[in-house]
Structure formats: C-alpha cells, structure tokens
Design a protein around this motif. Structure first.
Motif, mmCIF file in Angstrom:
data_model
loop_
_atom_site.group_PDB
_atom_site.id
_atom_site.type_symbol
_atom_site.label_atom_id
_atom_site.label_comp_id
_atom_site.label_asym_id
_atom_site.label_seq_id
_atom_site.Cartn_x
_atom_site.Cartn_y
_atom_site.Cartn_z
ATOM 1 N N LEU A 144 0.882 -1.378 -0.072
ATOM 2 C CA LEU A 144 -0.138 -0.034 0.026
ATOM 3 C C LEU A 144 0.741 1.020 0.187
ATOM 4 C CD1 LEU A 144 -2.522 -1.144 2.602
ATOM 5 C CD2 LEU A 144 -3.035 -0.611 0.293
ATOM 6 N N GLY A 145 2.194 1.285 0.343
ATOM 7 C CA GLY A 145 2.960 2.346 0.516
ATOM 8 C C GLY A 145 3.063 2.722 2.152
ATOM 9 N N ILE A 146 2.668 1.994 2.841
ATOM 10 C CA ILE A 146 2.592 2.477 4.185
ATOM 11 C C ILE A 146 3.730 2.269 4.955
ATOM 12 C CG2 ILE A 146 1.107 2.446 6.328
ATOM 13 C CD1 ILE A 146 -1.437 2.079 4.618
ATOM 14 N N ILE A 147 4.242 3.166 5.779
ATOM 15 C CA ILE A 147 5.263 2.797 6.550
ATOM 16 C C ILE A 147 4.780 2.657 7.874
ATOM 17 C CG2 ILE A 147 7.627 3.704 7.605
ATOM 18 C CD1 ILE A 147 7.860 5.409 5.165
ATOM 19 N N LEU A 148 4.919 1.533 8.808
ATOM 20 C CA LEU A 148 4.458 1.093 9.813
ATOM 21 C C LEU A 148 5.136 1.655 10.994
ATOM 22 C CD1 LEU A 148 3.332 -2.497 9.109
ATOM 23 C CD2 LEU A 148 1.783 -0.648 9.010
ATOM 24 N N PRO A 149 4.477 1.963 12.129
ATOM 25 C CA PRO A 149 5.175 2.453 13.354
ATOM 26 C C PRO A 149 6.290 1.189 14.088
ATOM 27 C CG PRO A 149 2.595 2.297 13.791
ATOM 28 C CD PRO A 149 2.928 1.834 12.511
ATOM 29 N N ASP A 161 1.726 9.242 -3.424
ATOM 30 C CA ASP A 161 1.630 8.284 -4.703
ATOM 31 C C ASP A 161 1.644 6.975 -4.509
ATOM 32 O OD1 ASP A 161 1.425 10.994 -6.388
ATOM 33 O OD2 ASP A 161 3.652 10.897 -6.504
ATOM 34 N N SER A 162 1.099 6.754 -3.298
ATOM 35 C CA SER A 162 1.081 5.061 -2.842
ATOM 36 C C SER A 162 -0.364 4.706 -3.517
ATOM 37 C CB SER A 162 1.430 5.123 -1.472
ATOM 38 O OG SER A 162 0.232 5.762 -0.556
ATOM 39 N N ILE A 163 -0.622 3.397 -3.302
ATOM 40 C CA ILE A 163 -1.911 2.696 -3.434
ATOM 41 C C ILE A 163 -2.736 3.139 -2.498
ATOM 42 C CG2 ILE A 163 -2.942 0.488 -3.481
ATOM 43 C CD1 ILE A 163 -0.607 -0.600 -4.781
ATOM 44 N N ALA A 164 -2.341 3.294 -0.902
ATOM 45 C CA ALA A 164 -2.942 3.653 0.066
ATOM 46 C C ALA A 164 -3.510 5.165 -0.040
ATOM 47 C CB ALA A 164 -2.067 3.849 1.191
ATOM 48 N N HIS A 165 -2.823 5.910 -0.679
ATOM 49 C CA HIS A 165 -3.211 7.435 -1.012
ATOM 50 C C HIS A 165 -4.409 7.246 -2.059
ATOM 51 C CE1 HIS A 165 -2.821 11.681 -0.990
ATOM 52 N NE2 HIS A 165 -3.060 11.737 -2.272
ATOM 53 N N SER A 166 -4.091 6.354 -3.270
ATOM 54 C CA SER A 166 -5.036 6.423 -4.217
ATOM 55 C C SER A 166 -6.455 5.995 -3.989
ATOM 56 C CB SER A 166 -4.722 5.783 -5.336
ATOM 57 O OG SER A 166 -4.290 4.547 -5.297
#
Length: 169
Positions: A144-149, A161-166
C-alpha cells in the motif's frame, strides 16, 4: 476494511487515522487468537457460538476485511491503478444485487472473479478459509505504501503517490 476506507474518502477520518484503525484492528485480532484452539477459518465461523466467541467473531470479521484489502491491492496492481475493489462491488451491485437473493460465500466469490476477469477472489478465499491462523498483513501495508510504526517511525506514515493514498481518494 471498507468502513474505514469510506470514512477516509468522505473526510470523516484523516487517511492516516483510517489506515491506523485498520492496522490496529488486525493487531487486536491477531492477539485475540492466542486464546483460540488451532482451527481453520471455516471451523471458526462454524464454532462461533462456543467458548472464545468474541475471538472467533473478530477472526471471521477481520479476516474478511483483510481478504478484501488484499483483493483491492491485487486488483489495483493488475490494472495499473485503474480498477479497485469499489469498482468491482459497483459492478456487482448493478448486475446482480436484488432484494431477494441471498449470496452464499462461494457463489459470491465466483461472481466477483467473473466481474474482475480474474481469480483474485477465489484464490484469496481458498487461502483464507483453510488457514489456521490470522493471515500475515504487514506485506499488504508495504504494498500500500504505508510505513508502519516501529524502529524509525512513531506513527503510521503514508507515502505520496501510493496505493493507500489513491484508495482514499
């Protein structure tokens, strides 16, 4: 999954908050399963009224949410971002939903495969139904393009420009 996506799309939650809630729910579900006996997801859904009822319900509910999250990612990857889960569900609504039909899981999965011209839903359904543990989800967040804690971040971060954002647009 979709409840938080819709809240993010509507602006009721910030994107980071929506994704955090999804991630936290997966973590809570994983922790709740430590008390359950090893059983497939199908067995958990059948044994839902027995001991550890809450853990089983969380497992069934959030396994479904994770399955649809992974389906959404796969659909977007397959179509270069042109088609997502919401598009397939809209097709399903237009062609096949009426007040009298009750969908059984396998029939719904077959119809979603047909509407998406893929085997995405049936492959995930098979994988999830037979698993005896909560499926791995960190890889989905990476896609998704998410950096986890964790080590470098104190909170979840969404890359531009990530899948998560779209998905949240």
């Amino acid at each position: 999954y979709l409840q938080y996506v819709l809240m993010g799309q509507m602006g009721a939650l910030r994107q980071e908050k929506a994704w955090s809630r999804i991630y936290n729910a997966f973590q809570r579900t994983e922790k709740s399963l430590r008390k359950l006996p090893d059983e497939s997801l199908i067995e958990s859904s059948k044994n839902w009224g027995e001991r550890h009822q809450r853990g089983r319900r969380m497992r069934v509910y959030w396994s479904g949410a994770l399955m649809f999250l992974k389906a959404d990612i796969a659909l977007r990857e397959k179509s270069n971002g042109q088609t997502g889960l919401n598009d397939i569900l809209l097709k399903l609504n237009h062609c096949c939903i009426n007040g009298s039909k009750i969908w059984q899981g396998q029939n719904l999965v077959k119809q979603l495969d047909h509407l998406s011209a893929s085997n995405i839903f049936s492959e995930l359904h098979s994988e999830f139904s037979n698993s005896t543990h909560f499926p791995q989800y960190d890889d989905a967040f990476k896609k998704l393009g998410i950096i986890l804690p964790g080590n470098s971040e104190s909170k979840l971060v969404i890359k531009q420009d990530s899948i998560a954002h779209s998905i949240m647009q």
